[in-house]
Design a protein around this motif. Structure first.
Motif, PDB file in Angstrom:
ATOM      1  N   HIS A 179       0.838  -1.197   0.000  1.00 12.63           N
ATOM      2  CA  HIS A 179       0.000   0.000   0.000  1.00 12.63           C
ATOM      3  C   HIS A 179       0.875   1.249   0.000  1.00 12.63           C
ATOM      4  N   GLY A 180       1.559   1.483  -1.118  1.00  7.45           N
ATOM      5  CA  GLY A 180       2.492   2.596  -1.171  1.00  7.45           C
ATOM      6  C   GLY A 180       3.922   2.079  -1.106  1.00  7.45           C
ATOM      7  N   GLY A 181       4.860   2.964  -0.821  1.00  6.08           N
ATOM      8  CA  GLY A 181       6.254   2.572  -0.753  1.00  6.08           C
ATOM      9  C   GLY A 181       6.997   3.377   0.288  1.00  6.08           C
ATOM     10  N   PHE A 182       8.325   3.280   0.244  1.00  5.46           N
ATOM     11  CA  PHE A 182       9.105   3.914   1.300  1.00  5.46           C
ATOM     12  C   PHE A 182       8.908   5.424   1.392  1.00  5.46           C
ATOM     13  N   PRO A 183       8.920   6.185   0.292  1.00  2.99           N
ATOM     14  CA  PRO A 183       8.743   7.637   0.442  1.00  2.99           C
ATOM     15  C   PRO A 183       7.442   7.994   1.169  1.00  2.99           C
ATOM     16  N   ASN A 184       6.343   7.339   0.811  1.00  6.92           N
ATOM     17  CA  ASN A 184       5.068   7.609   1.486  1.00  6.92           C
ATOM     18  C   ASN A 184       5.111   7.171   2.939  1.00  6.92           C
ATOM     19  N   LEU A 185       5.715   6.009   3.172  1.00  5.31           N
ATOM     20  CA  LEU A 185       5.815   5.500   4.536  1.00  5.31           C
ATOM     21  C   LEU A 185       6.613   6.446   5.423  1.00  5.31           C
ATOM     22  N   ALA A 186       7.776   6.887   4.939  1.00  2.00           N
ATOM     23  CA  ALA A 186       8.626   7.776   5.730  1.00  2.00           C
ATOM     24  C   ALA A 186       7.895   9.068   6.077  1.00  2.00           C
ATOM     25  N   ALA A 187       7.161   9.608   5.112  1.00  5.93           N
ATOM     26  CA  ALA A 187       6.422  10.853   5.354  1.00  5.93           C
ATOM     27  C   ALA A 187       5.321  10.638   6.384  1.00  5.93           C
ATOM     28  N   ARG A 188       4.605   9.509   6.281  1.00  5.33           N
ATOM     29  CA  ARG A 188       3.523   9.246   7.223  1.00  5.33           C
ATOM     30  C   ARG A 188       4.050   8.977   8.631  1.00  5.33           C
ATOM     31  N   VAL A 189       5.141   8.243   8.735  1.00 14.03           N
ATOM     32  CA  VAL A 189       5.736   7.961  10.048  1.00 14.03           C
ATOM     33  C   VAL A 189       6.140   9.270  10.728  1.00 14.03           C
ATOM     34  N   ARG A 190       6.767  10.159   9.984  1.00 10.54           N
ATOM     35  CA  ARG A 190       7.174  11.447  10.552  1.00 10.54           C
ATOM     36  C   ARG A 190       5.954  12.272  10.954  1.00 10.54           C
ATOM     37  N   GLU A 191       4.935  12.272  10.096  1.00 12.41           N
ATOM     38  CA  GLU A 191       3.721  13.031  10.382  1.00 12.41           C
ATOM     39  C   GLU A 191       3.054  12.546  11.673  1.00 12.41           C
ATOM     40  N   VAL A 192       2.913  11.238  11.809  1.00 14.32           N
ATOM     41  CA  VAL A 192       2.273  10.670  13.001  1.00 14.32           C
ATOM     42  C   VAL A 192       3.083  10.994  14.253  1.00 14.32           C
ATOM     43  N   SER A 193       4.397  10.895  14.156  1.00 16.35           N
ATOM     44  CA  SER A 193       5.260  11.164  15.301  1.00 16.35           C
ATOM     45  C   SER A 193       5.199  12.635  15.710  1.00 16.35           C
ATOM     46  N   GLU A 194       5.314  13.520  14.758  1.00 16.18           N
ATOM     47  CA  GLU A 194       5.331  14.953  15.076  1.00 16.18           C
ATOM     48  C   GLU A 194       3.982  15.434  15.595  1.00 16.18           C
ATOM     49  N   ASN A 202       4.922  12.533  22.887  1.00 21.57           N
ATOM     50  CA  ASN A 202       5.771  11.345  22.788  1.00 21.57           C
ATOM     51  C   ASN A 202       6.738  11.366  21.609  1.00 21.57           C
ATOM     52  N   HIS A 203       6.778  12.474  20.875  1.00 26.77           N
ATOM     53  CA  HIS A 203       7.708  12.597  19.747  1.00 26.77           C
ATOM     54  C   HIS A 203       9.143  12.607  20.266  1.00 26.77           C
ATOM     55  N   PRO A 204      10.061  11.815  19.620  1.00 31.38           N
ATOM     56  CA  PRO A 204       9.859  10.993  18.431  1.00 31.38           C
ATOM     57  C   PRO A 204       9.352   9.596  18.772  1.00 31.38           C
ATOM     58  N   HIS A 205       8.582   9.012  17.862  1.00 33.27           N
ATOM     59  CA  HIS A 205       8.163   7.626  18.014  1.00 33.27           C
ATOM     60  C   HIS A 205       9.302   6.691  17.614  1.00 33.27           C
ATOM     61  N   LYS A 206       9.209   5.471  18.101  1.00 33.47           N
ATOM     62  CA  LYS A 206      10.245   4.484  17.787  1.00 33.47           C
ATOM     63  C   LYS A 206      10.358   4.242  16.284  1.00 33.47           C
ATOM     64  N   ASN A 207       9.223   4.161  15.585  1.00 33.92           N
ATOM     65  CA  ASN A 207       9.262   3.932  14.136  1.00 33.92           C
ATOM     66  C   ASN A 207      10.084   4.994  13.419  1.00 33.92           C
ATOM     67  N   LEU A 208       9.954   6.238  13.845  1.00 33.40           N
ATOM     68  CA  LEU A 208      10.713   7.317  13.217  1.00 33.40           C
ATOM     69  C   LEU A 208      12.205   7.093  13.402  1.00 33.40           C
ATOM     70  N   CYS A 209      12.595   6.649  14.580  1.00 35.77           N
ATOM     71  CA  CYS A 209      14.015   6.421  14.843  1.00 35.77           C
ATOM     72  C   CYS A 209      14.561   5.246  14.042  1.00 35.77           C
ATOM     73  N   TYR A 210      13.707   4.286  13.708  1.00 34.52           N
ATOM     74  CA  TYR A 210      14.135   3.193  12.829  1.00 34.52           C
ATOM     75  C   TYR A 210      14.411   3.703  11.414  1.00 34.52           C
ATOM     76  N   ILE A 211      13.787   4.795  11.053  1.00 40.31           N
ATOM     77  CA  ILE A 211      14.016   5.374   9.727  1.00 40.31           C
ATOM     78  C   ILE A 211      15.205   6.339   9.742  1.00 40.31           C
ATOM     79  N   THR A 212      15.264   7.210  10.725  1.00 35.95           N
ATOM     80  CA  THR A 212      16.322   8.230  10.740  1.00 35.95           C
ATOM     81  C   THR A 212      17.635   7.724  11.302  1.00 35.95           C
ATOM     82  N   GLY A 213      17.594   6.721  12.182  1.00 33.08           N
ATOM     83  CA  GLY A 213      18.791   6.361  12.916  1.00 33.08           C
ATOM     84  C   GLY A 213      19.119   7.458  13.929  1.00 33.08           C
ATOM     85  N   ARG A 214      20.359   7.527  14.359  1.00 31.76           N
ATOM     86  CA  ARG A 214      20.764   8.518  15.357  1.00 31.76           C
ATOM     87  C   ARG A 214      20.582   9.927  14.804  1.00 31.76           C
ATOM     88  N   SER A 215      19.943  10.761  15.602  1.00 34.16           N
ATOM     89  CA  SER A 215      19.736  12.158  15.223  1.00 34.16           C
ATOM     90  C   SER A 215      19.738  13.002  16.484  1.00 34.16           C
TER      91      SER A 215
END
Length: 324
Positions: free
Chosen positions: A178-193, A198-211
């Motif tokens: 249901h979509g791909g990585f670009p859409n997923l990354a945008a949605r994960v960030r949107e939900v977290s922010e 509770n921002h950042p969510h764990k899923n976001l950190c799996y995408i960004t790594g250390r930040s």
């Protein structure tokens, strides 16, 4: 009686096949009737002459669907499913809850697409949608039973790659359609922010790594020994963020409950960001992430990891005991 004879025949063949690799010995998904669709490291050598349906992961060739003349297509697997479909066809809403829970994440997009943006905790396998899985064993060998998420830009290549993995004997494949990585990354960030508390969510950190706000995930599936953890830095400090009522702990580990900011702040006075690498752990990952995230919020600027999808009782105690 027939089943008993069949299983005995399989066992004898497996025991005699000492020259075949480990995946083959686990009974790859080929059999007399499946020979035309078989693509696995055995090349169906044991069954090319017929009559032996191999059991596979508790099933049989016929039941797992590899005897179909053709694999089901993407829409069939989305709407109805079937024995030759991935274990799960994953939609966006489900993945927003589960991205961090897979053992491994395979990104089958091109190298250029990967370079344009990718999840840090993922494995790049460009071309897997068209090439045999055996070409990627340097990256995915030994992961045949792992829970693997496969994704691309829109879903089509992920599905084709998932079927290539199934043909090769991988047993727990989840295809994001249901979509791909670009859409997923945008949605994960949107939900977290949007969740400011509770921002950042764990899923976001799996995408960004250390930040500046995220610790680095260290999934259980990526660790085979204590040395894998201790080699993350020159001076690794294990931090047990479970409540103090949990006893015992790893030898030499600091104790600082992940939900106690005062205790975490006190712990930070004992370490140096230019010297230490921190690894938080608990029982299954939730407190480890919370503790690591809070340490960053309190000012920690050095390397920091959180051990996820596992913990002290399930595996760290054993791994560190083996290390001595």
């Amino acid at each position: 009686m027939k089943l008993t004879l069949c299983l005995c025949t399989v066992l004898l063949l497996a025991l005699s096949a000492t020259g075949l690799d480990r995946i083959c010995l686990k009974m790859s998904p080929c059999g007399a009737d499946c020979y035309s669709t078989c693509d696995n490291p055995c090349n169906c050598d044991l069954t090319a002459k017929g009559a032996v349906p191999f059991p596979m992961y508790g099933g049989s060739c016929q039941r797992t669907g590899f005897c179909e003349s053709e694999f089901l297509d993407l829409q069939d697997c989305i709407e109805e499913g079937g024995p030759s479909c991935p274990t799960n066809m994953v939609g966006m809403n489900e993945l927003l809850d589960s991205f961090s829970k897979y053992d491994f994440r395979l990104d089958v997009r091109t190298v250029q697409e990967w370079n344009d943006g990718h999840a840090e905790i993922s494995i790049s396998t460009p071309g897997l949608a068209k090439k045999h899985a055996k070409n990627y064993l340097d990256l995915i060998g030994g992961k045949e039973d792992a829970k693997i998420l496969v994704y691309c830009r829109s879903g089509g290549r992920a599905f084709d790659a998932s079927q290539n993995l199934l043909r090769y004997g991988f047993s727990n494949i989840h295809s994001f359609y249901h979509g791909g990585f670009p859409n997923l990354a945008a949605r994960v960030r949107e939900v977290s922010e949007r969740d400011t508390k509770n921002h950042p969510h764990k899923n976001l950190c799996y995408i960004t790594g250390r930040s500046e706000i995220c610790p680095t995930p260290l999934p259980r599936s990526h660790v085979s020994s204590a040395r894998d953890i201790l080699s993350l830095g020159d001076n690794v400090k294990m931090v047990d963020v479970r409540p103090l009522s949990y006893k015992p702990s790893l030898n030499g580990a600091a104790r600082a409950p992940g939900n106690k900011r005062k205790a975490l702040k006190k712990f930070l006075k004992t370490v140096d960001k230019d010297v230490h690498t921190l690894v938080t752990f608990c029982e299954e990952g939730t407190f480890a992430f919370l503790g690591a995230k809070t340490l960053i919020q309190l000012g920690w600027g050095g390397p920091i990891y959180f051990y996820d999808n596992g913990g002290y009782t399930s595996d760290l105690r054993r791994l560190f005991a083996m290390e001595g």
